[in-house]
Every structure is written in structure tokens, then in C-alpha cells.
Motif scaffolding. Structure first.
Motif, PDB file in Angstrom:
ATOM      1  N   UNK A  47       0.836  -1.209   0.000  1.00 17.44           N
ATOM      2  CA  UNK A  47       0.000   0.000   0.000  1.00 17.44           C
ATOM      3  C   UNK A  47       0.867   1.255   0.000  1.00 17.44           C
ATOM      4  N   UNK A  48       1.931   1.230   0.814  1.00 14.32           N
ATOM      5  CA  UNK A  48       2.822   2.386   0.884  1.00 14.32           C
ATOM      6  C   UNK A  48       3.504   2.639  -0.464  1.00 14.32           C
ATOM      7  N   UNK A  49       3.968   1.565  -1.106  1.00 10.78           N
ATOM      8  CA  UNK A  49       4.646   1.727  -2.404  1.00 10.78           C
ATOM      9  C   UNK A  49       3.683   2.256  -3.456  1.00 10.78           C
ATOM     10  N   UNK A  50       2.446   1.763  -3.465  1.00  5.81           N
ATOM     11  CA  UNK A  50       1.479   2.220  -4.474  1.00  5.81           C
ATOM     12  C   UNK A  50       1.092   3.674  -4.242  1.00  5.81           C
ATOM     13  N   UNK A  51       0.941   4.052  -2.957  1.00  8.22           N
ATOM     14  CA  UNK A  51       0.611   5.454  -2.666  1.00  8.22           C
ATOM     15  C   UNK A  51       1.757   6.376  -3.042  1.00  8.22           C
ATOM     16  N   UNK A  52       2.983   5.945  -2.769  1.00 12.27           N
ATOM     17  CA  UNK A  52       4.155   6.774  -3.102  1.00 12.27           C
ATOM     18  C   UNK A  52       4.256   6.976  -4.602  1.00 12.27           C
ATOM     19  N   UNK A  53       4.026   5.891  -5.367  1.00 12.07           N
ATOM     20  CA  UNK A  53       4.085   6.010  -6.826  1.00 12.07           C
ATOM     21  C   UNK A  53       3.000   6.954  -7.352  1.00 12.07           C
ATOM     22  N   UNK A  54       1.815   6.901  -6.711  1.00 12.82           N
ATOM     23  CA  UNK A  54       0.719   7.775  -7.169  1.00 12.82           C
ATOM     24  C   UNK A  54       1.027   9.238  -6.888  1.00 12.82           C
ATOM     25  N   UNK A  55       1.609   9.521  -5.704  1.00 18.49           N
ATOM     26  CA  UNK A  55       1.955  10.907  -5.362  1.00 18.49           C
ATOM     27  C   UNK A  55       3.040  11.425  -6.287  1.00 18.49           C
ATOM     28  N   UNK A  56       4.030  10.576  -6.544  1.00 15.92           N
ATOM     29  CA  UNK A  56       5.121  11.002  -7.424  1.00 15.92           C
ATOM     30  C   UNK A  56       4.619  11.254  -8.837  1.00 15.92           C
TER      31      UNK A  56
END
Length: 721
Positions: free
Chosen positions: A708-717
Motif C-alpha cells: 500500500x505504501x509503495x502504491x501510494x508513493x508512486x501515485x503521489x510522485x
């Protein structure tokens, strides 16, 4: 055509062999010393020689003494290459495979006998072969003379059954008849055996003395008749007429008494047979339970040895109790020579081979793999090229800890992957190499092969794993290697799957006996029929309760007692009659006999054998003393009391520097558990389980949060990019 003269009958008793020598000298004089004497077994040859030495006052040329099978084995092969020995394992395997090939092509047989797979037909094939051999032994001479008469007798036997039973057994009876007739060829060991016997009789050159505790079977009878056409034949048997037996036994067990044949002569002493104290040497020794019975029996044997007796026997009607007696005697440095043996499949060597087969079949199921790795027959030093002698125990422990920690339930890839961890020590590298070697060898067991093909594959894998050399150093292992070599000699073209071949090997090991070697010959363990015509200073019969005496033979499918009686096969009644005669002969042949059993089983009274109850009743009716009860005194040992001093606890240095939450809870739940786990560092092995554990839930939660953290980080970036 000459007829076979009636046998000489000798009453059962310790004088049997002396009477046999005297009868031989009287009937065959002056050429009795050049006669050939055939005894039932090699143990009887010693008894005959002792009686012969006592009879001969001066030096003499002793007659030749042998068994029938031993005499046949000494003959030269015939021009067609057939040897004189009995049915070899190779021909027996060929017959089994031929019959199995016929059975597995008949789909209706699986439904008839409830077989779920082809391998379930292998025990059926073995049963049919046993029944065919039994029929051949009973009817081969008659079939050779008139096959139509044998078929008519078969139909007459089936007609003895009620009509509903005839209809029910029609398919099975036709199956047995067809398969039996197809087995009567040159591969049938009994057919070859009978042919060699007749050839032996045709070249008879000396008189023959046939000594046996029971009448000859039809094949032996035909051989003796053929021999009598060339030379004199003297049969010597036990006399089971009423006048030859003690009155008490004859009246208590009338089933064993033979009707009086007027034409037979005998050498028994009727006055001695009628003595009222003929059974006073027999005593009863019940034990309260299994352990008590074993202790009393073992003490009885030790007392006999202390008296100077050197030829003792344990008759093992109850195998469990007999094994316990043997273990107790071993503690006293008295090692029982077990002539009965046990199934080859129960030996450690067989379990090692079975463990290897289970690893292959289950594709490295973890518990099966650990069983194989812990086998003493697996030698790591034979599988690696590393210097020195590797510590297999440490290697196996490391493998087990890793497999349990990673909760690997099975599978070669999963097991090898679990062992592929970072930097490995030399021993751990050896463990990884061992597992890869086992995987490589297991992959060879694919497809369908003949018995010879499977034998070559197994031989190569055993050599690669170091098991062949280990098995060769073990007595049971050598017998297994011999069996495998014999099976591999068969040129039968029948192709078998791994499961079929494995079941075939298991059947062979289940049917072969293993007799351990023992240098101590003072005490022998043998079955009741193993004591026939043998002299012992004393015998203890273990298992004289109703459940073990008489012993119950396993019932054979296909035929009821009525049909077996009409076909001249062994029936339930004939087996029990022979067993009763074996018991009576043992009682009369031995000067000291103790009858032992458990008086209680599972806190319930365990009744004595009905045969012995009948004997006691007969003694009471004749107002004779009953069989006495004896209880040998077991020596008591006094131990000196030593007061143990309580040690002063000093566990401060063992306290851990920090505690986890589970360790803290363990301290309050159970201080002893806390002391063992946290201070002494004693931990149990992880249990293998296919259910999720606490750490699995934690790992999954961390993976979900990380994803979840990796997917959220990719979306923000991506949005800020």
C-alpha cells in the motif's frame, strides 16, 4: 507293479530315534548301513546321529543322512538346464508377474474384489498362486495320470456347496480353475520338483529310509512308490493309535487318535504308555499380566540353566510375550536363538528401503525425508568428495531445523530452496549437496520398466547414496540385497509402474522370514511345529490361553471347508488336529514342560486353553493328580539408600538482558517454563503445520502495508511529477 509297504509306527516319546535306528537295522539287515536316510530337517539329522552312536557298539560305516530338498540340490542339472532345487525366487516372480498381467487386464476383477487400483491385485495374485500350489501339491500325481478325473473331482467338490453358494462362487471357482491349469507348466516349481523326484527314483541304487512325523503328501507318496519299484523303501512315522498314547491324552484329546489299522506294525511300549504318572512332568505357570508372565518364564529358563540343562526351547504361541521373555533373558546375558524369525519387512534395513520409496512416492514429503535422512544406512561420506568424515547427525539436524522453521511440508524445490540460505558452513554445504543428490536420484524413478530395469535403477541409487555398502554390512540388509538381485535376474517383459514395482517388493519382504544370527545355542525359540521329533532338556510353552492355543490360521478366500475337504486340501479341522498332535508329541518327547499364559488381560480373566481344561478334567475323572501349578521365586535385590542433597540454585548468571512480551507472559504463567526456555535456552522443534501461524499473519500484514505504501508513493510522485 510293487506296492509300497506299510510304514513302521513308533509311539511319540524320547525313545523315537533309538527305536527308528533299531527298526532300520531289523528291516534292512544286512545292508542297512548303506541305506540313504531322509529326515524332515537338518536338525533331525543330529538326533538320528546321536541315536545311531548310542546303538553302535563298535565302529561302523554310518548310512548317508540328508533331507529330501538337500538330496535334490546335490544332483547335477539335467540336459535342458533345469536344476534339482525347489522353485527358485526367479521362477516364482515370473509366475507372479504373468498372473498379475492376466488379472489387471480383467476389469471385472477390480469390481469383484473391490480393488481400487492395479496394485490391489498383487495380493490377490499372491493368494491365487498359493492356492494353486496347494492344489498342485494335492493333485499333481492324479492329474499326470488322468486330467479328466481331476476335473470331475473339482465339479464334485463344488457340488457339495448349497445352490446359492454355488452361484455366488461360480466366477471365483472358474477363475481359480482356469488360472491353476494355466500355471501347470515348466515354470511351476512343484511340477519341476515332481519331475526331478521321479527322475531320482528311476536311478535308485540304495535302500531308502523315510522318517517323518506325519504321512507323506501325494507328491512324496508318488515318489516313494516309484522308488519302491527299484529299491526297498522303509517308512517310519509316529504312531497315533490309542494304544500307543498315554490313556489320559487319548481320552482328553480323542480327535488326534488314529483308527487302528490292523496291517501296520509298531515298536511302542504299551506298558509304559499306560503309566498313570506319564504326565507328571508337565506343570502350569500362569502370570498375572504380560510382564509377570515374562518374568516368571525368564526365571524358569535361568533356573534350568543353573541346573546344567543346555538344550532348552521356548515355544512361541504368544509372540508378544515370547519377545519380552527374550529381552529379559538378554539382560542376563542369555541370548535366545530365534528359529522362528520375523518378517523381513520389520527389520531396520527394510524400513530404510521403505523410507526411500516413500520419499520418491511423496515427492520429498518432509517427515518421510527426515525418516530417510535419520536412517543409519544412509552414509554421507559415500556421497561427497569432501575430506574427512562428515558429521551426518549435525547435517541432518541443520536440515530438520531449517525445514521446520520454514514450515516446508514437502516438495523437492521447496526443500532445496529452504536450504539455500546466505553463507553456509562446510557441514551445511554438505547438507545442501545431499538433498540435491537425493532429488537427482529420485527423478530416475519415472515411467514403466521391467523388474530388471527397476532393479538396475535401484542398485545405482543405493550405491550413490552409500546405502548399498551399509546394507551389505547388516545381516538383514544382505538378505534384502540378495532378494533384489534375485528379482532383477528375471527376464519377464511385464512393464510395471513405480507403485506396482514398490508393491511387489513389499510383498516379497512381507513373505520372507528373517532369522537373526545368534552364537548362543542354549535356548531356542521356535513354533509348536518346529519341535517335531526334536529332543530338548526342557521346554516352556508361552501362550497357553484360549486365544493362542490352538492358534487360528488365516482363512483362505474362495473355498469353504466343505470344498477344501472334497479337494483333499488342508481344512480348519485338519490344521487343528495336526496342531493337537504337535502339542501331544512335544509333551511326550520332553522330560520337563512348563505351560505359561497370562491369567488376566485388560483386567479381565483370560481363560486357559480348552485343550488343557479338557486334560485337567480327564485327570480329575480318572482320580489322577492334576497338572501342578508352579511359581519360580524371583531373586530380590536390596538397594542401598543414598540421600540426595538438594543443589544450591545459582541462576543469576542465566538471566536474559531483555525480555520479549511473550517471555514476560511466560514468567507469570509458569516460572518453570520461563526457566527452561529463557534461562536454560531449551526450545522445542517447530511443528510442521499447513495452517497459518501468528508470524504468517504478521508477515502478510507487513506485505500489505508495504504494498500500500509503495502504491501510494508512486501515485503521489506521478501527480507531482
Amino acid at each position: 507293479m510293487k506296492i509300497l509297504p506299510p510304514p513302521v509306527l513308533i509311539a511319540p516319546g524320547p525313545q523315537f530315534w533309538a527305536s527308528a535306528v533299531r527298526a532300520m537295522q531289523q528291516r534292512l539287515a544286512p545292508q542297512w548301513t548303506r541305506a540313504r536316510v531322509l529326515v524332515p530337517a537338518y536338525s533331525h539329522a543330529k538326533q538320528f546321529k546321536l541315536a545311531l552312536a548310542q546303538y553302535a557298539q563298535h565302529g561302523m560305516v554310518a548310512p548317508r543322512i540328508n533331507t529330501l530338498s538337500g538330496w535334490l540340490a546335490q544332483q547335477l542339472p539335467t540336459p535342458d538346464g533345469n536344476c534339482a532345487a525347489l522353485d527358485t525366487g526367479s521362477s516364482q516372480t515370473r509366475r507372479m508377474l504373468t498372473l498379475y498381467e492376466q488379472l489387471r487386464q480383467q476389469a471385472w476383477l477390480k469390481n469383484l474384489f473391490g480393488a481400487r487400483s492395479n496394485t490391489d491385485l498383487l495380493p490377490l495374485a499372491q493368494l491365487l498362486l498359493t492356492l494353486a500350489d496347494e492344489l498342485t501339491a494335492a493333485h499333481l500325481p492324479a492329474i499326470m495320470a488322468n486330467q479328466a478325473a481331476a476335473a470331475a473331482k473339482w465339479q464334485a467338490a463344488l457340488a457339495q456347496l448349497p445352490l446359492p453358494s454355488q452361484q455366488l462362487l461360480s466366477d471365483e471357482a472358474n477363475l481359480v480353475w482356469t488360472l491353476w491349469q494355466s500355471q501347470l507348466d515348466e515354470d511351476d516349481g512343484l511340477v519341476l520338483y515332481f519331475a526331478r523326484l521321479l527322475q531320482l527314483a528311476q536311478h535308485a541304487s540304495t535302500p531308502l529310509v523315510w522318517i517323518s512325523p506325519e504321512p507323506a503328501n501325494p507328491i512324496e507318496q508318488a515318489f516313494l512308490l516309484a522308488y519302491a519299484q527299484q529299491q526297498t523303501v522303509l517308512q517310519i512315522q509316529l504312531d497315533w493309535r490309542e494304544a500307543a498314547l498315554p490313556e489320559q491324552l487319548a481320552h482328553a484329546w480323542p480327535e488326534m487318535v488314529e483308527p487302528e489299522p490292523a496291517q501296520h506294525r509298531n515298536l511302542f511300549d504299551s506298558a509304559a504308555a499306560a503309566e498313570p504318572d506319564a504326565l507328571q512332568h508337565i506343570t502350569l505357570c500362569p502370570g498375572a499380566d504380560l510382564e509377570s508372565q515374562a518374568q516368571l518364564a525368564a526365571q524358569t529358563v535361568l533356573n534350568w540353566l543353573a541346573e546344567g540343562k543346555q538344550q532348552l526351547a521356548i515355544i512361541a504361541q504368544d509372540r508378544v510375550a515370547a519377545r519380552r521373555i527374550s529381552a529379559l533373558l538378554a539382560r542376563a546375558q542369555v541370548y535366545v536363538s530365534d528359529e522362528t524369525g520375523w518378517k523381513l519387512s520389520t527389520t531396520r534395513a527394510a524400513s530404510a528401503l521403505a523410507a526411500w520409496f516413500e520419499v520418491i512416492a511423496s515427492e520429498a514429503e518432509t517427515m518421510a525425508l527426515l525418516d530417510l535422512l535419520k536412517s543409519p544406512f544412509l552414509q554421507l561420506r559415500k556421497t561427497t568428495e569432501a575430506g574427512g568424515a562428515p558429521d551426518l547427525t549435525a547435517v541432518v539436524m541443520w536440515i530438520e531445523l531449517l525445514l521446520r522453521r520454514e514450515n516446508v511440508l514437502g516438495g523437492w524445490d521447496a526443500a532445496v530452496q529452504a536450504l539455500s540460505t546466505g553463507n553456509l558452513t562446510p557441514h551445511q554445504s554438505l547438507g545442501q549437496m545431499l538433498l540435491r543428490l537425493l532429488k537427482k536420484q529420485a527423478q530416475q524413478y519415472q515411467g514403466r520398466h521391467s523388474m530388471r530395469g527397476w532393479g538396475e535403477i535401484l542398485r545405482a541409487s543405493l550405491k550413490a547414496m552409500g546405502m548399498q555398502a551399509s546394507l551389505a554390512q547388516d545381516s538383514a540388509g544382505r538378505q534384502i540385497l540378495q532378494m533384489l538381485e534375485q528379482l532383477s535376474l528375471d527376464a519377464e517383459a511385464t512393464l510395471l509402474s513405480f507403485n506396482e514395482w514398490r508393491a511387489m517388493i513389499a510383498l516379497q519382504m512381507e513373505s520372507l522370514p528373517y532369522v537373526a544370527e545368534s552364537p548362543d545355542k542354549r535356548v531356542a525359540m521356535l513354533p509348536l511345529n518346529g519341535a517335531r521329533l526334536r529332543y530338548f532338556d526342557a521346554i516352556i510353552l508361552v501362550g497357553c490361553d484360549a486365544a493362542n492355543l490352538p492358534s487360528q490360521a488365516q482363512e483362505t478366500l474362495f473355498f469353504a471347508n466343505a470344498v477344501r475337504r472334497e479337494l483333499a486340501l488342508t481344512t480348519r479341522e485338519s490344521r487343528q488336529r495336526q496342531q493337537m498332535r504337535d502339542l501331544a508329541e512335544m509333551l511326550l518327547m520332553t522330560p520337563r514342560v512348563v505351560l505359561s499364559w497370562q491369567a488376566f488381560k485388560n483386567d479381565e480373566p483370560n481363560p486357559i486353553s480348552p485343550w488343557l481344561e479338557r486334560l485337567q478334567l480327564c485327570l480329575a475323572q480318572k482320580r489322577l493328580p492334576p497338572l501342578a501349578l508352579v511359581k519360580p521365586e524371583i531373586p530380590q535385590h536390596t538397594l542401598q539408600l543414598q540421600v540426595a542433597q538438594m543443589p544450591t540454585p545459582s541462576g543469576a548468571s542465566l538471566l536474559p538482558s531483555k525480555l520479549s512480551a511473550s517471555a514476560y507472559n511466560s514468567f507469570f504463567a509458569c516460572p518453570y517454563q520461563f526457566f527452561a526456555r529463557q534461562m536454560l535456552r531449551i526450545t522445542s522443534l517447530d511443528d510442521l503445520s499447513d495452517l497459518p501461524e501468528k508470524r504468517d499473519y504478521g508477515d502478510w500484514l507487513h506485505e500489505i502495508l508495504h504494498s500500500y505504501h509503495c502504491s501510494c508513493t508512486e501515485e503521489v510522485l506521478s501527480k507531482t511529477g
